[in-house]
Write a protein that holds these residues in place. Structure first.
Motif, PDB file in Angstrom:
ATOM      1  N   GLU A   1      19.020  -0.157  14.133  1.00 64.31           N
ATOM      2  CA  GLU A   1      18.367  -1.057  13.178  1.00 64.31           C
ATOM      3  C   GLU A   1      16.953  -1.403  13.631  1.00 64.31           C
ATOM      4  N   LEU A   2      16.789  -1.605  14.936  1.00 58.48           N
ATOM      5  CA  LEU A   2      15.465  -1.911  15.456  1.00 58.48           C
ATOM      6  C   LEU A   2      14.527  -0.718  15.289  1.00 58.48           C
ATOM      7  N   SER A   3      15.013   0.477  15.621  1.00 59.18           N
ATOM      8  CA  SER A   3      14.193   1.680  15.503  1.00 59.18           C
ATOM      9  C   SER A   3      13.785   1.925  14.054  1.00 59.18           C
ATOM     10  N   ASP A   4      14.729   1.745  13.131  1.00 58.80           N
ATOM     11  CA  ASP A   4      14.430   1.948  11.711  1.00 58.80           C
ATOM     12  C   ASP A   4      13.386   0.946  11.230  1.00 58.80           C
ATOM     13  N   ALA A   5      13.525  -0.303  11.642  1.00 57.48           N
ATOM     14  CA  ALA A   5      12.591  -1.346  11.187  1.00 57.48           C
ATOM     15  C   ALA A   5      11.185  -1.117  11.727  1.00 57.48           C
ATOM     16  N   VAL A   6      11.078  -0.816  13.022  1.00 59.00           N
ATOM     17  CA  VAL A   6       9.742  -0.640  13.601  1.00 59.00           C
ATOM     18  C   VAL A   6       9.075   0.619  13.066  1.00 59.00           C
ATOM     19  N   SER A   7       9.865   1.664  12.762  1.00 56.55           N
ATOM     20  CA  SER A   7       9.283   2.892  12.199  1.00 56.55           C
ATOM     21  C   SER A   7       8.711   2.647  10.810  1.00 56.55           C
ATOM     22  N   LYS A   8       9.265   1.667  10.086  1.00 55.08           N
ATOM     23  CA  LYS A   8       8.752   1.328   8.758  1.00 55.08           C
ATOM     24  C   LYS A   8       7.477   0.501   8.846  1.00 55.08           C
ATOM     25  N   VAL A   9       7.462  -0.532   9.695  1.00 55.83           N
ATOM     26  CA  VAL A   9       6.309  -1.427   9.688  1.00 55.83           C
ATOM     27  C   VAL A   9       5.069  -0.789  10.311  1.00 55.83           C
ATOM     28  N   ILE A  10       5.241   0.151  11.252  1.00 55.44           N
ATOM     29  CA  ILE A  10       4.045   0.735  11.888  1.00 55.44           C
ATOM     30  C   ILE A  10       3.219   1.573  10.914  1.00 55.44           C
ATOM     31  N   LYS A  11       3.753   1.844   9.716  1.00 53.89           N
ATOM     32  CA  LYS A  11       2.953   2.544   8.711  1.00 53.89           C
ATOM     33  C   LYS A  11       1.746   1.717   8.289  1.00 53.89           C
TER      34      LYS A  11
ATOM     35  N   LYS B   1      -3.010   4.563  -0.282  1.00 58.81           N
ATOM     36  CA  LYS B   1      -2.191   4.469   0.935  1.00 58.81           C
ATOM     37  C   LYS B   1      -1.067   3.464   0.749  1.00 58.81           C
ATOM     38  N   SER B   2      -1.366   2.331   0.142  1.00 60.13           N
ATOM     39  CA  SER B   2      -0.354   1.288  -0.052  1.00 60.13           C
ATOM     40  C   SER B   2       0.756   1.756  -0.991  1.00 60.13           C
ATOM     41  N   LEU B   3       0.370   2.388  -2.094  1.00 61.21           N
ATOM     42  CA  LEU B   3       1.377   2.886  -3.029  1.00 61.21           C
ATOM     43  C   LEU B   3       2.239   3.969  -2.393  1.00 61.21           C
ATOM     44  N   LEU B   4       1.620   4.819  -1.589  1.00 59.59           N
ATOM     45  CA  LEU B   4       2.369   5.881  -0.922  1.00 59.59           C
ATOM     46  C   LEU B   4       3.405   5.295   0.032  1.00 59.59           C
ATOM     47  N   GLU B   5       3.038   4.262   0.768  1.00 57.27           N
ATOM     48  CA  GLU B   5       4.000   3.629   1.677  1.00 57.27           C
ATOM     49  C   GLU B   5       5.097   2.916   0.901  1.00 57.27           C
ATOM     50  N   MET B   6       4.761   2.326  -0.248  1.00 59.46           N
ATOM     51  CA  MET B   6       5.790   1.727  -1.096  1.00 59.46           C
ATOM     52  C   MET B   6       6.812   2.771  -1.521  1.00 59.46           C
ATOM     53  N   SER B   7       6.321   3.930  -1.956  1.00 53.77           N
ATOM     54  CA  SER B   7       7.210   5.004  -2.383  1.00 53.77           C
ATOM     55  C   SER B   7       8.131   5.446  -1.254  1.00 53.77           C
ATOM     56  N   ARG B   8       7.578   5.562  -0.052  1.00 54.44           N
ATOM     57  CA  ARG B   8       8.364   6.013   1.097  1.00 54.44           C
ATOM     58  C   ARG B   8       9.428   5.003   1.499  1.00 54.44           C
ATOM     59  N   LEU B   9       9.154   3.712   1.256  1.00 60.90           N
ATOM     60  CA  LEU B   9      10.095   2.674   1.655  1.00 60.90           C
ATOM     61  C   LEU B   9      11.183   2.428   0.615  1.00 60.90           C
ATOM     62  N   ILE B  10      11.015   2.986  -0.570  1.00 65.37           N
ATOM     63  CA  ILE B  10      12.030   2.827  -1.621  1.00 65.37           C
ATOM     64  C   ILE B  10      13.132   3.852  -1.410  1.00 65.37           C
ATOM     65  N   ASP B  11      14.363   3.369  -1.213  1.00 64.85           N
ATOM     66  CA  ASP B  11      15.488   4.294  -1.023  1.00 64.85           C
ATOM     67  C   ASP B  11      16.040   4.733  -2.371  1.00 64.85           C
ATOM     68  N   ASP B  12      17.138   5.473  -2.351  1.00 70.16           N
ATOM     69  CA  ASP B  12      17.667   6.074  -3.584  1.00 70.16           C
ATOM     70  C   ASP B  12      18.748   5.241  -4.268  1.00 70.16           C
ATOM     71  N   THR B  13      18.883   3.979  -3.903  1.00 74.51           N
ATOM     72  CA  THR B  13      19.853   3.118  -4.574  1.00 74.51           C
ATOM     73  C   THR B  13      19.227   2.495  -5.815  1.00 74.51           C
ATOM     74  N   GLU B  14      20.051   2.260  -6.825  1.00 77.46           N
ATOM     75  CA  GLU B  14      19.548   1.663  -8.059  1.00 77.46           C
ATOM     76  C   GLU B  14      19.437   0.152  -7.893  1.00 77.46           C
ATOM     77  N   GLU B  15      18.294  -0.378  -8.287  1.00 82.83           N
ATOM     78  CA  GLU B  15      18.040  -1.804  -8.091  1.00 82.83           C
ATOM     79  C   GLU B  15      16.809  -2.191  -8.893  1.00 82.83           C
ATOM     80  N   THR B  16      16.777  -3.430  -9.379  1.00 85.03           N
ATOM     81  CA  THR B  16      15.579  -3.965 -10.015  1.00 85.03           C
ATOM     82  C   THR B  16      14.716  -4.622  -8.952  1.00 85.03           C
ATOM     83  N   ILE B  17      13.433  -4.308  -8.962  1.00 82.66           N
ATOM     84  CA  ILE B  17      12.519  -4.877  -7.977  1.00 82.66           C
ATOM     85  C   ILE B  17      11.441  -5.690  -8.691  1.00 82.66           C
ATOM     86  N   THR B  18      10.768  -6.527  -7.919  1.00 80.97           N
ATOM     87  CA  THR B  18       9.725  -7.394  -8.467  1.00 80.97           C
ATOM     88  C   THR B  18       8.379  -7.068  -7.827  1.00 80.97           C
TER      89      THR B  18
END
Length: 368
Positions: free
Chosen positions: A9-19, A197-214
């Motif tokens: 969980e720590l590795s996954d979280a830090v790999s996301k924020v360092i983007k 760059k910001s939109l690209l990182e948003m796309s990468r952080l969105i997983d394949d589960t169905e959900e409404t986002i704000t």
């Protein structure tokens, strides 16, 4: 601070924020990730002052507190021990010690009080959209953004809010991509320009589960909230191009073609001219066939693809990379190619009419 957490969980979280870390060294503090232990959570935050990414994970908090640690080396080390249970000890503010199995490693840390806070965004303006639809919208337009600095707004993507429709647009001045998705709420018309760059990182952080986002936005910032993750980006405040005025509405030539057959043929033809200054493909449209042609010092190629034609015959040429880029983003079985004259923009549309690509033609010589 002092906590215990799962390495994965720590590795996954830090790999996301360092983007969100700066690509170039600007300030030693901004090269760091901020860790905050509070309650039963560990919060990780990184920023380059244009983009902020925050991620929360569950943790056993032994001592609450904050610390900042060099981001890239911390991420690399966490990746190497992600299968272990990890203890993070930052009770010495100048050092963070990771303990795992019978081993430990220490990282020199800086003063966390100098680290910028996550930007807060007013909740007055927000839209609700399907998460996967938003990811698809980004992927359909992001590759059209400009890469040079001469026109700053074109380095971002325009998000145009039209009551209950979100329209995304990107252009580099030679081509334009437009995609639309429905919103789950209706709001007043608004237009914002988001750094690519910001939109690209948003796309990468969105997983394949169905959900409404704000998506929440104000004059200078946009925030996306996902499960346990917040992404805040500074907006580009320059005016985007008036793209609606340059999209043709009437055409003299309309071609319907199997997308996969057309894509494969374009890729083969472009091989011949790929070493040229501008890799191009000529299109000769007549009756039920589109003839794709290219010539170079390497050789020449002629490839026919069956079509359904409505309107006039046409001879036109395009940068083949622009065509193949668009094809890779399209999932429709059939596409429509629309033309007016050899010097006017060509339009590619799908069956559902919720996206389009506009491409400016090239001026080339045709053999009669």
């Amino acid at each position: 601070m002092k906590i215990k957490c799962e390495g994965i969980e720590l590795s996954d979280a830090v790999s996301k924020v360092i983007k969100a870390l700066p690509l170039k060294r600007m300030n030693p503090v901004l090269d760091c990730v901020k860790l905050t232990a509070k309650g039963d959570e560990l919060t990780l935050l990184a920023t380059d002052l244009e983009l902020w990414i925050e991620k929360k994970i569950k943790a056993e908090v032994l001592i609450e507190g904050e610390i900042i640690v060099p981001g890239k080396i911390f991420a690399e080390y966490c990746k190497k021990i992600e299968e272990e249970k990890i203890e993070l000890d930052g009770t010495n503010k100048n050092k963070l010690k990771l303990k795992y199995l019978d081993s430990d490693v220490s990282f020199a840390c800086l003063d966390f009080e100098d680290y910028p806070e996550l930007k807060s965004v007013s909740q007055e303006k927000s839209i609700k959209i399907d998460k996967l639809a938003f990811k698809d919208l980004i992927n359909k337009i992001i590759f059209n953004v400009a890469t040079d600095e001469s026109r700053p707004p074109l380095k971002g993507c325009c998000l145009n809010i039209k009551e209950n429709i979100l329209e995304g647009v990107a252009s580099d001045g030679y081509r334009l991509a437009l995609a639309q998705i429905p919103m789950e709420n209706s709001v007043e018309k608004e237009q914002i320009v988001v750094p690519s760059k910001s939109l690209l990182e948003m796309s990468r952080l969105i997983d394949d589960t169905e959900e409404t986002i704000t998506l929440t936005f104000e004059k200078h910032y946009l925030m996306l909230e996902l499960s346990g993750t917040k992404i805040v980006t500074r907006l580009i405040n320059d005016e985007f191009l008036a793209y609606e005025k340059i999209i043709p509405e009437e055409f003299t030539t309309e071609v319907v073609v199997d997308k996969k057959q057309f894509e494969n043929a374009i890729e083969r033809v472009s091989l011949i001219s790929r070493n040229e200054k501008k890799s191009y493909v000529k299109m000769e449209i007549k009756e039920d066939v589109i003839l794709l042609k290219a010539e170079s010092n390497t050789g020449e190629v002629n490839e026919k693809v069956q079509i359904s034609l409505k309107g006039k015959d046409m001879m036109i040429a395009f940068n083949s990379k622009y065509i193949t880029d668009a094809m890779r983003a399209i999932s429709d079985q059939y596409i429509t190619l629309n033309f007016t004259t050899p010097s006017a923009p060509g339009i590619i549309k799908g069956q559902e009419k919720n996206w389009l690509y506009l491409i400016l033609p090239l001026r080339v010589m045709y053999n009669k």
